[in-house]
Design an enzyme around this catalytic site. Structure first.
Site, mmCIF file in Angstrom:
data_model
loop_
_atom_site.group_PDB
_atom_site.id
_atom_site.type_symbol
_atom_site.label_atom_id
_atom_site.label_comp_id
_atom_site.label_asym_id
_atom_site.label_seq_id
_atom_site.Cartn_x
_atom_site.Cartn_y
_atom_site.Cartn_z
ATOM 1 N N ASN A 10 1.138 -1.511 -0.270
ATOM 2 C CA ASN A 10 -0.293 -0.062 0.469
ATOM 3 C C ASN A 10 1.372 1.234 -0.064
ATOM 4 O O ASN A 10 1.685 1.502 1.159
ATOM 5 C CB ASN A 10 -1.414 -0.207 1.378
ATOM 6 N N TRP A 11 0.787 2.017 -1.005
ATOM 7 C CA TRP A 11 1.748 3.102 -1.079
ATOM 8 C C TRP A 11 0.867 4.763 -0.673
ATOM 9 O O TRP A 11 2.081 5.609 -0.817
ATOM 10 C CB TRP A 11 2.308 3.273 -2.545
ATOM 11 N N LYS A 12 -0.038 4.060 -0.133
ATOM 12 C CA LYS A 12 -0.570 5.237 0.521
ATOM 13 C C LYS A 12 0.078 7.184 -0.299
ATOM 14 O O LYS A 12 -0.135 6.870 -1.880
ATOM 15 C CB LYS A 12 0.057 5.969 1.660
ATOM 16 N N HIS A 96 -9.083 1.351 5.364
ATOM 17 C CA HIS A 96 -8.347 1.131 5.492
ATOM 18 C C HIS A 96 -8.639 2.444 6.816
ATOM 19 O O HIS A 96 -9.272 2.974 6.653
ATOM 20 C CB HIS A 96 -7.434 2.270 4.524
ATOM 21 N N GLU A 98 -6.592 4.775 8.007
ATOM 22 C CA GLU A 98 -6.861 6.429 7.440
ATOM 23 C C GLU A 98 -7.090 7.033 6.791
ATOM 24 O O GLU A 98 -7.771 7.960 7.626
ATOM 25 C CB GLU A 98 -4.665 6.267 6.846
ATOM 26 N N GLU A 168 -5.797 -5.714 10.259
ATOM 27 C CA GLU A 168 -4.743 -4.190 10.225
ATOM 28 C C GLU A 168 -5.301 -3.698 11.890
ATOM 29 O O GLU A 168 -5.792 -2.499 11.796
ATOM 30 C CB GLU A 168 -4.557 -2.835 9.444
ATOM 31 N N GLY A 174 2.229 1.328 10.690
ATOM 32 C CA GLY A 174 3.754 2.769 10.996
ATOM 33 C C GLY A 174 3.789 3.400 12.067
ATOM 34 O O GLY A 174 4.594 4.501 12.748
ATOM 35 N N SER A 214 2.668 -2.740 10.040
ATOM 36 C CA SER A 214 4.491 -2.957 10.555
ATOM 37 C C SER A 214 5.256 -4.219 10.418
ATOM 38 O O SER A 214 6.023 -4.514 10.277
ATOM 39 C CB SER A 214 4.675 -2.183 12.011
ATOM 40 N N GLY A 235 3.384 -0.844 4.395
ATOM 41 C CA GLY A 235 2.980 0.084 3.781
ATOM 42 C C GLY A 235 4.720 0.131 3.661
ATOM 43 O O GLY A 235 5.128 0.384 2.651
ATOM 44 N N GLY A 236 5.154 1.080 4.960
ATOM 45 C CA GLY A 236 6.452 1.334 4.868
ATOM 46 C C GLY A 236 7.381 0.705 3.705
ATOM 47 O O GLY A 236 8.054 1.170 3.343
#
Ligand code: PGA
Length: 251
Positions: A10-12, A96, A98, A168, A174, A214, A235-236
């Site tokens: 997921n490149w956000k 998601h 966020e 999640e 994150g 994470s 993500g990251g």
């Protein structure tokens, strides 16, 4: 039960078009070398067309990070499933954390998005997860059950089979804090039991449940060794070709 693993990035709100294409090409090379598993990336809307074009002849799957419903309409700022399918997008993340925490999306809206994705032939990746407060108050399972019930309203058995779930925990996204493999497995088993009760056992056996929060090269192997963890939503660590490569090549 033999569920095909799925590693999803997921490149956000990261990467411009050229950067996204470069990373997608690197990921596509890895995914082409690992044919016993699926690999997906979810670029920002602005990079979707370029990324779809760049990886068209590879096994890499491209997802949107969100989706609206219907064909078209007066929905400023939204993108319809038909517009996404037109680019070659095959999946869409919905719900998601966020979207929920920062942009105020509630289960009822997530349900609409999910039904919109299904109607538009996009495979939804539905995210659910509890906050730290909810976990500490011992409400994890009731919160998850509520999210599942409300987000899946009106989803028929055949449609459920096409879906992907992602657990999640909000406190792990994150933050560098990963759920332990035992915590994750416990929730995944709970979600699978929910599917068996709400639909039937064969649905529960088929649907892939990803873990997200994470995920890193250092913890992917032990997470993937859990019987109910079928993949990861990353993500990251998905923004770096090398670390995502190692995650895709989990053992
Ligand atoms: P993270 O994000 O891997 O950076 O924790 C996961 C996600 O938000 O899907």
């Amino acid at each position: 039960m033999n569920r095909r693993p799925l590693i999803a990035g997921n490149w956000k709100m990261y990467l411009t078009g050229a950067e996204a294409v470069r990373l997608a090409q690197a990921v596509a090379a890895t995914s082409g070398a690992c044919l016993d598993r699926d690999v997906m990336v979810a670029p920002a809307f602005t990079a979707l067309a370029k990324v779809c074009e760049a990886v068209r002849d590879t096994p890499l799957q491209v997802a949107a990070q969100n989706v609206a419903w219907g064909k078209e309409g007066a929905y400023t700022g939204e993108i319809s499933p038909i517009m996404l399918a037109d680019l070659g997008v095959r999946l869409a993340i919905v719900g998601h954390s966020e979207r929920r925490q920062i942009f105020g999306e509630r289960d009822a809206m997530i349900n609409r998005r999910l039904l919109g994705a299904l109607a538009g032939d996009l495979q939804p990746v539905l995210c659910v997860g509890e906050t730290l407060e909810e976990r500490e108050a011992d409400h994890t399972f009731s919160v998850l059950e509520q999210q599942m019930r409300q987000c899946l309203q009106g989803v028929a058995k055949g449609e459920m089979r096409q879906m992907i779930l992602a657990y999640e925990p909000v406190w792990a996204i994150g933050t560098g804090k990963t759920a332990t493999k035992e915590q994750a497995q416990e929730v995944h088993a709970f979600l699978r039991r929910f599917l068996a009760e709400a639909y039937e056992k064969s649905v529960a056996d088929e649907v892939r449940i990803l873990y997200g929060g994470s995920v890193k090269p250092e913890n992917i192997d032990s997470l993937m060794a859990q019987s109910d963890i079928d993949g990861a939503l990353v993500g990251g660590a998905a923004l770096n070709a090398e670390s995502f490569d190692r995650i895709i090549r989990f053992q």
